[in-house]
Design a protein around this motif. Structure first.
Motif, PDB file in Angstrom:
ATOM      1  N   PHE A 143      -9.918  15.093-161.238  1.00  0.00           N
ATOM      2  CA  PHE A 143     -10.118  15.556-162.615  1.00  0.00           C
ATOM      3  C   PHE A 143     -11.566  15.991-162.822  1.00  0.00           C
ATOM      4  O   PHE A 143     -12.510  15.268-162.489  1.00  0.00           O
ATOM      5  N   LEU A 144     -11.762  17.179-163.398  1.00  0.00           N
ATOM      6  CA  LEU A 144     -13.100  17.738-163.561  1.00  0.00           C
ATOM      7  C   LEU A 144     -13.727  17.405-164.920  1.00  0.00           C
ATOM      8  O   LEU A 144     -14.922  17.649-165.117  1.00  0.00           O
ATOM      9  N   GLY A 145     -12.933  16.886-165.823  1.00  0.00           N
ATOM     10  CA  GLY A 145     -13.474  16.506-167.120  1.00  0.00           C
ATOM     11  C   GLY A 145     -14.039  15.097-167.103  1.00  0.00           C
ATOM     12  O   GLY A 145     -14.324  14.524-166.052  1.00  0.00           O
ATOM     13  N   GLU A 146     -14.182  14.519-168.301  1.00  0.00           N
ATOM     14  CA  GLU A 146     -14.691  13.154-168.430  1.00  0.00           C
ATOM     15  C   GLU A 146     -13.553  12.150-168.384  1.00  0.00           C
ATOM     16  O   GLU A 146     -12.475  12.395-168.922  1.00  0.00           O
ATOM     17  N   GLN A 147     -13.819  11.005-167.759  1.00  0.00           N
ATOM     18  CA  GLN A 147     -12.915   9.868-167.823  1.00  0.00           C
ATOM     19  C   GLN A 147     -13.721   8.669-168.322  1.00  0.00           C
ATOM     20  O   GLN A 147     -14.716   8.291-167.709  1.00  0.00           O
ATOM     21  N   LEU A 148     -13.287   8.110-169.441  1.00  0.00           N
ATOM     22  CA  LEU A 148     -13.990   6.981-170.046  1.00  0.00           C
ATOM     23  C   LEU A 148     -13.005   5.855-170.299  1.00  0.00           C
ATOM     24  O   LEU A 148     -11.833   6.091-170.608  1.00  0.00           O
ATOM     25  N   LEU A 253       4.105   8.366-170.053  1.00  0.00           N
ATOM     26  CA  LEU A 253       3.047   8.631-169.076  1.00  0.00           C
ATOM     27  C   LEU A 253       3.357   9.842-168.202  1.00  0.00           C
ATOM     28  O   LEU A 253       4.510  10.107-167.863  1.00  0.00           O
ATOM     29  N   PHE A 254       2.316  10.548-167.835  1.00  0.00           N
ATOM     30  CA  PHE A 254       2.385  11.697-166.949  1.00  0.00           C
ATOM     31  C   PHE A 254       2.659  11.239-165.518  1.00  0.00           C
ATOM     32  O   PHE A 254       2.541  10.051-165.194  1.00  0.00           O
ATOM     33  N   ALA A 255       2.987  12.177-164.669  1.00  0.00           N
ATOM     34  CA  ALA A 255       3.259  11.865-163.258  1.00  0.00           C
ATOM     35  C   ALA A 255       2.001  11.931-162.414  1.00  0.00           C
ATOM     36  O   ALA A 255       1.837  11.163-161.458  1.00  0.00           O
ATOM     37  N   ARG A 256       1.090  12.849-162.754  1.00  0.00           N
ATOM     38  CA  ARG A 256      -0.132  12.973-161.974  1.00  0.00           C
ATOM     39  C   ARG A 256      -1.222  13.637-162.809  1.00  0.00           C
ATOM     40  O   ARG A 256      -0.954  14.271-163.836  1.00  0.00           O
ATOM     41  N   ILE A 257      -2.455  13.466-162.323  1.00  0.00           N
ATOM     42  CA  ILE A 257      -3.617  14.091-162.953  1.00  0.00           C
ATOM     43  C   ILE A 257      -4.067  15.254-162.075  1.00  0.00           C
ATOM     44  O   ILE A 257      -4.126  15.136-160.847  1.00  0.00           O
ATOM     45  N   GLU A 258      -4.390  16.376-162.708  1.00  0.00           N
ATOM     46  CA  GLU A 258      -4.876  17.549-161.994  1.00  0.00           C
ATOM     47  C   GLU A 258      -6.280  17.887-162.506  1.00  0.00           C
ATOM     48  O   GLU A 258      -6.743  17.299-163.490  1.00  0.00           O
ATOM     49  N   PRO A 259      -6.996  18.797-161.866  1.00  0.00           N
ATOM     50  CA  PRO A 259      -8.392  19.059-162.244  1.00  0.00           C
ATOM     51  C   PRO A 259      -8.610  19.378-163.716  1.00  0.00           C
ATOM     52  O   PRO A 259      -9.626  18.996-164.302  1.00  0.00           O
ATOM     53  N   ASP A 260      -7.652  20.044-164.359  1.00  0.00           N
ATOM     54  CA  ASP A 260      -7.845  20.475-165.741  1.00  0.00           C
ATOM     55  C   ASP A 260      -6.944  19.749-166.741  1.00  0.00           C
ATOM     56  O   ASP A 260      -6.935  20.091-167.924  1.00  0.00           O
ATOM     57  N   GLY A 261      -6.167  18.784-166.274  1.00  0.00           N
ATOM     58  CA  GLY A 261      -5.271  18.114-167.206  1.00  0.00           C
ATOM     59  C   GLY A 261      -4.275  17.222-166.500  1.00  0.00           C
ATOM     60  O   GLY A 261      -4.530  16.729-165.399  1.00  0.00           O
ATOM     61  N   GLN A 271      -3.389  20.707-170.777  1.00  0.00           N
ATOM     62  CA  GLN A 271      -4.805  20.798-170.486  1.00  0.00           C
ATOM     63  C   GLN A 271      -5.557  19.806-171.370  1.00  0.00           C
ATOM     64  O   GLN A 271      -5.308  19.720-172.572  1.00  0.00           O
ATOM     65  N   VAL A 272      -6.462  19.038-170.768  1.00  0.00           N
ATOM     66  CA  VAL A 272      -7.301  18.115-171.546  1.00  0.00           C
ATOM     67  C   VAL A 272      -8.726  18.148-170.986  1.00  0.00           C
ATOM     68  O   VAL A 272      -8.945  18.462-169.809  1.00  0.00           O
ATOM     69  N   ASP A 273      -9.681  17.829-171.856  1.00  0.00           N
ATOM     70  CA  ASP A 273     -11.095  17.791-171.450  1.00  0.00           C
ATOM     71  C   ASP A 273     -11.557  16.383-171.129  1.00  0.00           C
ATOM     72  O   ASP A 273     -12.486  16.196-170.339  1.00  0.00           O
ATOM     73  N   VAL A 274     -10.931  15.399-171.794  1.00  0.00           N
ATOM     74  CA  VAL A 274     -11.350  13.997-171.643  1.00  0.00           C
ATOM     75  C   VAL A 274     -10.110  13.123-171.523  1.00  0.00           C
ATOM     76  O   VAL A 274      -9.125  13.317-172.239  1.00  0.00           O
ATOM     77  N   ILE A 275     -10.165  12.153-170.609  1.00  0.00           N
ATOM     78  CA  ILE A 275      -9.144  11.096-170.552  1.00  0.00           C
ATOM     79  C   ILE A 275      -9.820   9.800-170.990  1.00  0.00           C
ATOM     80  O   ILE A 275     -10.774   9.339-170.363  1.00  0.00           O
ATOM     81  N   LEU A 276      -9.338   9.239-172.083  1.00  0.00           N
ATOM     82  CA  LEU A 276      -9.877   7.991-172.610  1.00  0.00           C
ATOM     83  C   LEU A 276      -8.885   6.883-172.288  1.00  0.00           C
ATOM     84  O   LEU A 276      -7.800   6.802-172.858  1.00  0.00           O
ATOM     85  N   TRP A 277      -9.271   6.024-171.347  1.00  0.00           N
ATOM     86  CA  TRP A 277      -8.394   4.964-170.870  1.00  0.00           C
ATOM     87  C   TRP A 277      -8.541   3.729-171.773  1.00  0.00           C
ATOM     88  O   TRP A 277      -9.480   2.952-171.630  1.00  0.00           O
ATOM     89  N   ALA A 278      -7.612   3.558-172.705  1.00  0.00           N
ATOM     90  CA  ALA A 278      -7.592   2.359-173.553  1.00  0.00           C
ATOM     91  C   ALA A 278      -6.588   1.383-172.942  1.00  0.00           C
ATOM     92  O   ALA A 278      -5.589   1.002-173.566  1.00  0.00           O
TER      93      ALA A 278
END
Length: 354
Positions: A143-148, A253-261, A271-278
């Protein structure tokens, strides 16, 4: 080296409550805290979280709770804890980050770097904040975006203009969506269908939820949070996000994460810019591993059918802020129980040696 009667590890709500009760019982002890200043996990909360937003902070023993106002929680609660430490002259030593606790011929040795404390008993009050749980999903490293994670949450303004995927079915996810949906684009996914409460959260309902957690701890299973069995409720500050459809649009839940979403099993992509793991936390108990307290089921079994604080495997060890006491109200009650548990362990040891 002097052998203490007890060492409390952690100076959050549960640790301070325990220290207060140990002092009242005349039990010699110290409280070791990893942080530079008072406040426990509250010291690390995001700036946008106010005392009006939190679920409430129960009063420490022989004190009044901090007011539910607009003050930042990461300032109000640490100030409350600091004042309490001073008022009751609690023996807190900081910063001390405990590495391990070992048994040396019947004496417990608490190691922290080059320092150590020898003690007859310990009370573990380390909570969960330092052990964020981050599940692994295929492709997350691409994933190329932010993961928090919740522990990294910088406040809502950080996400302006970004499409944010919130992952998790607990209270934190609901709160994040409440803050973010009115100001930016959000998407919510959970592993299970969320369970919403439409009735008032009465003391009876709270007691029933705690009982479910107690049953797990009594069996030696890893504890689940009390919140996970209470169901979700929306507060007034989350009604705008509800009106915007942030909660109704929840997806599995999704099946997998890709560079842009993320991509779902049916092939659809978002498409997402940020994944916020709560996605919650786990008990911070790795330093207790040398004592072999875990049961075959993976958790630490507590006495009194899961309602107590004494480790069944070793009565010299008390756990507060663990399982059913992982709340501010539960932490206060557990502090009294742990102090009495320490008193019993010391009395038992005295009988054995007399």
């Amino acid at each position: 080296m002097n052998i203490l009667d007890s060492v409390v590890i952690g100076a959050g709500q549960a640790g301070l409550s325990t220290s207060y009760h140990l002092r009242r019982l005349g039990i010699e002890h110290v409280v070791l805290d990893a942080d530079d200043e008072p406040g426990g996990a509250w010291h690390h909360r995001w700036d946008a979280l106010t005392m009006r937003d939190v679920h409430g902070v129960a009063e420490l023993p022989d004190d009044a709770p901090p007011p539910r106002d607009g003050q930042r929680a990461n300032q109000a609660v640490p100030a409350y804890f600091a004042a309490y430490e001073r008022a009751h002259d609690l023996p807190v030593v900081r910063p001390v980050r405990v590495d391990t606790v070992e048994d040396d011929g019947g004496v417990l040795v608490v190691h922290a770097g080059e320092r150590q404390w020898r003690t007859r008993t310990i009370v573990n009050a380390t909570g969960t904040w330092t052990k964020p749980f981050l599940p692994h999903y295929p492709g997350m490293e691409t994933f190329l975006g932010e993961q928090l994670h919740t522990v990294d949450y910088p406040g809502p303004e950080h996400f302006l203009g970004k499409r944010v995927l919130v992952v998790g079915g607990g209270a934190s996810a609901v709160q994040f969506l409440g803050a973010l949906a009115p100001i930016t684009d959000t998407l919510w996914v959970t592993r299970r269908e969320p369970v919403w409460r439409s009735d008032d959260f009465t003391p009876e309902a709270g007691a029933a939820a705690v009982t479910l957690v107690e049953q797990r701890v009594a069996q030696g299973l890893p504890p689940e949070s009390v919140v996970s069995v209470t169901g979700l409720m929306l507060r007034p500050q989350e009604r705008e996000a509800e009106r915007l459809g942030a909660y109704a649009a929840r997806r599995p839940l999704f099946a997998r994460i890709e560079p842009d979403g993320v991509r779902w099993a049916n092939g659809s992509f978002e498409q997402v810019d940020v994944i916020l793991w709560a996605t919650g936390f786990r008990p911070a108990i790795a330093h207790l591993a040398p004592l072999h307290l875990r049961s075959a089921a993976g958790g630490i079994q507590l006495d009194r059918h899961g309602r107590g604080t004494t480790a069944v495997q070793d009565p010299r060890v008390q756990l507060v802020g663990y399982g059913p006491s992982a709340s501010t109200i539960g932490a206060n009650r557990a502090g009294r129980s742990a102090a009495k548990g320490v008193q019993r362990a010391l009395a038992t040891a005295s009988v054995r040696t007399s």
